[in-house]
Design an enzyme around this catalytic site. Structure first.
Site, mmCIF file in Angstrom:
data_model
loop_
_atom_site.group_PDB
_atom_site.id
_atom_site.type_symbol
_atom_site.label_atom_id
_atom_site.label_comp_id
_atom_site.label_asym_id
_atom_site.label_seq_id
_atom_site.Cartn_x
_atom_site.Cartn_y
_atom_site.Cartn_z
ATOM 1 N N GLU A 200 38.816 39.374 33.300
ATOM 2 C CA GLU A 200 38.395 40.667 33.857
ATOM 3 C C GLU A 200 38.689 41.757 32.845
ATOM 4 O O GLU A 200 39.784 41.808 32.277
ATOM 5 C CB GLU A 200 39.142 40.945 35.156
ATOM 6 N N GLU B 39 39.440 52.647 35.426
ATOM 7 C CA GLU B 39 39.940 52.715 36.793
ATOM 8 C C GLU B 39 40.721 54.008 36.942
ATOM 9 O O GLU B 39 41.355 54.479 35.990
ATOM 10 C CB GLU B 39 40.856 51.538 37.128
#
Length: 235
Positions: A112, A117
């Site tokens: 990932e 974020e």
């Protein structure tokens, strides 16, 4: 010449798929992801991913999650995106990637790459890599608040230019040319092989969850992530 790009004149269903539901998505999130225009739309060449406070199919919030899985994935390249992020207690926007082989090997073995974020009202951008090492989850991340003693003041609700450079040696992430994450992958062992295989894009805005926590300021809604473009180039 771009390998792939989306300028978001419309939502291209040949590229993007909407994932829907309120399963918690592995993070105990509270929203129901929908494919409705109430949660995702294009206006004036800008993609809006909107989180709403509303009762829907048993959930108290709605939002959207768009993926390119099975439609576009790539290995190595430079990703450039112009994005404005939402802030607010309990909000969690992200622009990230997962290995195209996730169905075969599961997570985190697929790898990932979290390019962007943000959580709550921090005005901090995080870049993180997740993978599987020795049968366990492994993580490495940094952020714009403290990258080896440097810091970048940001109003993440404004548009910024985000860039990821991914090659055989490293994955590095930048906002307005400020580096906030670099991860060496040249020694492809202990699960790092995952970062030498194709990955696909994900755009989403979550409400609550393990990272932002479970206090939500309902006065923020509707709250949106805005995406002007995503562009991928290779040498």
């Amino acid at each position: 010449m771009y390998l792939w790009h989306d300028e978001f004149d419309s939502i291209d269903t040949a590229t993007w798929t909407f994932e829907t539901g309120a399963s918690g998505w592995g993070n105990n999130e509270w929203q129901y992801y929908t494919a409705r225009s109430e949660n995702t739309f294009v206006q004036d060449g800008i993609l809006h991913i909107r989180a709403n406070k509303e009762d829907y199919e048993g959930a108290k919030y709605t939002s959207a999650r768009m993926i390119t899985k099975g439609k576009f994935s790539f290995t190595y390249g430079t990703v450039e995106a112009r994005i404005a992020l939402p802030v607010g207690k309990g909000i969690w926007p992200a622009f990230w990637m997962l290995g195209e082989n996730i169905d075969a090997v599961s997570w985190p073995a697929c790898g990932e790459i979290d390019i962007i974020e943000a959580v709550n009202d921090e005005n901090v951008v995080y870049g993180t890599n997740h993978w599987q090492a020795g049968g366990n989850q492994a993580d490495y991340g940094n952020n714009t608040k403290d990258y080896y003693g440097t810091s970048k003041e940001l109003d993440i609700t404004q548009f910024h230019n985000y860039k990821m450079v991914w090659n055989e040696k490293l994955i590095a992430m930048y906002v307005d040319d400020f580096k906030y994450q670099e991860f060496a992958i040249e020694d492809a062992k202990d699960g790092l092989e995952a970062f030498h295989k194709p990955q696909f894009f994900i755009l989403n805005v979550a409400v609550a969850g393990n990272w932002p926590g479970f206090e939500v300021d309902d006065s923020q809604f509707p709250n949106e992530m805005l995406v002007d473009y995503i562009r991928v180039s290779q040498p």
